[in-house]
Design an enzyme around this catalytic site. Structure first.
Site, PDB file in Angstrom:
ATOM      1  N   HIS A 237      12.099  38.553  67.810  1.00 19.77           N
ATOM      2  CA  HIS A 237      13.344  37.687  68.100  1.00 19.77           C
ATOM      3  C   HIS A 237      14.280  38.532  68.924  1.00 19.77           C
ATOM      4  O   HIS A 237      15.257  39.035  68.543  1.00 19.77           O
ATOM      5  CB  HIS A 237      14.029  37.330  66.739  1.00 19.77           C
ATOM      6  N   ASN A 284      20.244  37.458  61.899  1.00 17.96           N
ATOM      7  CA  ASN A 284      19.972  38.767  62.562  1.00 17.96           C
ATOM      8  C   ASN A 284      18.426  38.875  63.275  1.00 17.96           C
ATOM      9  O   ASN A 284      17.763  38.321  62.555  1.00 17.96           O
ATOM     10  CB  ASN A 284      19.558  39.689  61.291  1.00 17.96           C
ATOM     11  N   ASP A 311      11.668  32.112  63.453  1.00 19.38           N
ATOM     12  CA  ASP A 311      12.247  33.145  62.138  1.00 19.38           C
ATOM     13  C   ASP A 311      13.034  31.971  60.965  1.00 19.38           C
ATOM     14  O   ASP A 311      13.956  32.241  60.725  1.00 19.38           O
ATOM     15  CB  ASP A 311      13.128  33.827  63.008  1.00 19.38           C
ATOM     16  N   GLY A 330      20.180  33.930  58.582  1.00 20.44           N
ATOM     17  CA  GLY A 330      18.979  33.220  58.427  1.00 20.44           C
ATOM     18  C   GLY A 330      19.202  31.826  58.371  1.00 20.44           C
ATOM     19  O   GLY A 330      20.351  31.333  57.777  1.00 20.44           O
TER      20      GLY A 330
END
Length: 446
Positions: A237, A284, A311, A330
């Site tokens: 990411h 994050n 993610d 998230g």
């Protein structure tokens, strides 16, 4: 009619950089024949006229929250959402409860998935400051890779001992996937804004706290260590333009020792969206500026970035509604990742062939996934049929995530997934996930 045999007729088949109208004939779990105007008697037929047929997406980074965090999500619920989103294979992360940092806990997760998953599955083994002996026991042919958190995130698996890190990098031939954010920088920045705002830090400062500097410091150190030790490193990411310059496009992916991933949210959102979306787009690493987003797109298109992933990391809406310092990072993405990226195709940002390369072919190459990620005779029949002219709007009634919300709520997508085929089985059709499981554990050519 033989339900063990299936033919997809007249589809625009996207594979290895080209799109051609072909039929695809499937027997059992595998693709048997590809060609124009195939005729088979007594088989099930799907007419894909005017639609694209692509390989099943391989998502190399998800958090399905099982075991231990199943009030947020579980392998059954999220794998169903993945299937509805055209993701036929997932690689799940180790920061569950308990963490997947022993061989025993890894085997337990594989047992759960064997019983509950609706999509093909594998897991990453988690590295810590003190489990090198367990890492060395991992069967590299049966496990996707190793995950290290070099910045703390959900699950508190921070690996911050430099001696341990070098030992891990030097001792394994597995793909080492890393979350890169410099912990000292984040702590310093967090304290600065807490001194100003307490727990109620405005979300617009999230990318200032988990800053470009925090990301670049960590990812550049990881790359330096990989070069020193010869480790096979995959940086998860990317969120900053600055980081993209750490990677090369000068050699083929199969020969790269250091590779990179970008996630859907970093390609879609920017810091201007915090005002409307708030903690729903708190991730994050943080979503950063529009310029960062543009540079990520540039690096994706010129092949410095190799893979697109999600993610996927759901939390309940009550958890997300906490003040900044207590709201977890998230969000859920597997159901909407492919259709979101197809918006970029509609906008002329990326070709459908390039999307397939980044979401299907490249994860298969990078992790050496056996007989998936392509539309080829002899490969497993993991296929997705997409109608790029069938608009629909995301709302609470059509969200399949256990957490019940999406950062895309209210968004109208122009493309719709009409069918997902998993190991030759029609796993999704007409907005319904099949009740029959056809999922298999991923295997690796190592």
């Amino acid at each position: 009619m033989d339900l063990n045999r299936l033919i997809i007729k007249n589809g625009l088949v996207v594979n290895e950089g080209s799109t051609q109208q072909f039929d695809i004939y499937i027997e059992g779990e595998v693709i048997k024949e590809i060609g124009p105007a195939l005729n088979k008697e007594g088989v099930r037929v799907i007419d894909a006229s005017g639609k694209y047929v692509i390989p099943g997406v391989i998502d190399d980074q998800v958090h399905f929250r099982e075991p231990g965090l199943t009030h947020k999500a579980d392998i059954e619920s999220e794998s169903k959402a993945a299937i509805a989103g055209g993701i036929t294979s997932f690689i799940e992360m180790p920061n569950t409860n308990p963490q997947t940092t022993t061989i025993e806990k890894l085997h337990e997760k594989f047992e759960i998935a064997a019983n509950k998953s609706f999509a093909n599955y594998s897991f990453m083994f988690g590295g810590t400051n003190d489990n090198l002996s367990e890492i060395l026991k991992v069967n590299t042919k049966g496990v996707a890779g190793l995950k290290l958190f070099l910045g703390s995130s959900t699950g508190n698996m921070l690996v911050d001992n430099p001696v341990t890190l070098e030992k891990i990098f030097s001792s394994t031939n597995m793909v080492i996937s890393v979350h890169c954010e410099d912990e000292a920088t984040i702590r310093k920045n967090t304290q600065k804004y807490m001194d100003l705002y307490g727990d109620n830090i405005p979300l617009k400062y999230h990318p200032k706290i988990r800053s470009e500097e925090a990301c670049y410091l960590s990812s550049s150190k990881a790359i330096e260590l990989a070069k020193k030790t010869g480790a096979r490193l995959h940086v998860f990411h990317l969120s900053t333009g600055k980081e993209t310059h750490l990677f090369t496009n000068k050699i083929p992916l199969k020969d790269k020792k250091i590779t990179a991933e970008v996630c859907v949210h970093h390609l879609w959102f920017s810091d201007v969206d915090y005002e409307e979306k708030g903690t729903r787009i708190k991730w994050n690493p943080a979503v950063k500026t529009a310029q960062d987003r543009d540079e990520l797109w540039k690096a994706l298109l010129d092949d410095r970035i190799d893979v697109i992933a999600t993610d996927h990391a759901p939390h309940t809406i009550d958890e997300k509604n906490n003040p900044y310092t207590k709201a977890p990072s998230g969000g859920p993405l597997v159901q909407h990742a492919l259709v979101a990226l197809l918006e970029a195709y509609h906008q002329g940002k990326i070709t459908i062939e390039k999307l397939v390369e980044k979401m299907c072919h490249n994860p298969a190459i990078l992790f050496e996934v056996e007989k998936r990620g392509y539309i080829k005779e002899g490969y497993f029949a993991d296929l997705v049929i997409v109608d790029t002219n069938s608009p629909w709007t995301v709302n609470s009634e059509n969200i399949l995530y256990k957490c019940g919300w999406s950062p895309f709520e209210g968004t109208t997508f122009r493309s719709r997934i009409t069918h997902t085929i998993l190991n030759g089985h029609i796993a999704y059709i007409n907005n319904e996930v099949s009740k029959e499981k056809a999922a298999k554990r991923l295997t690796f050519n190592r």
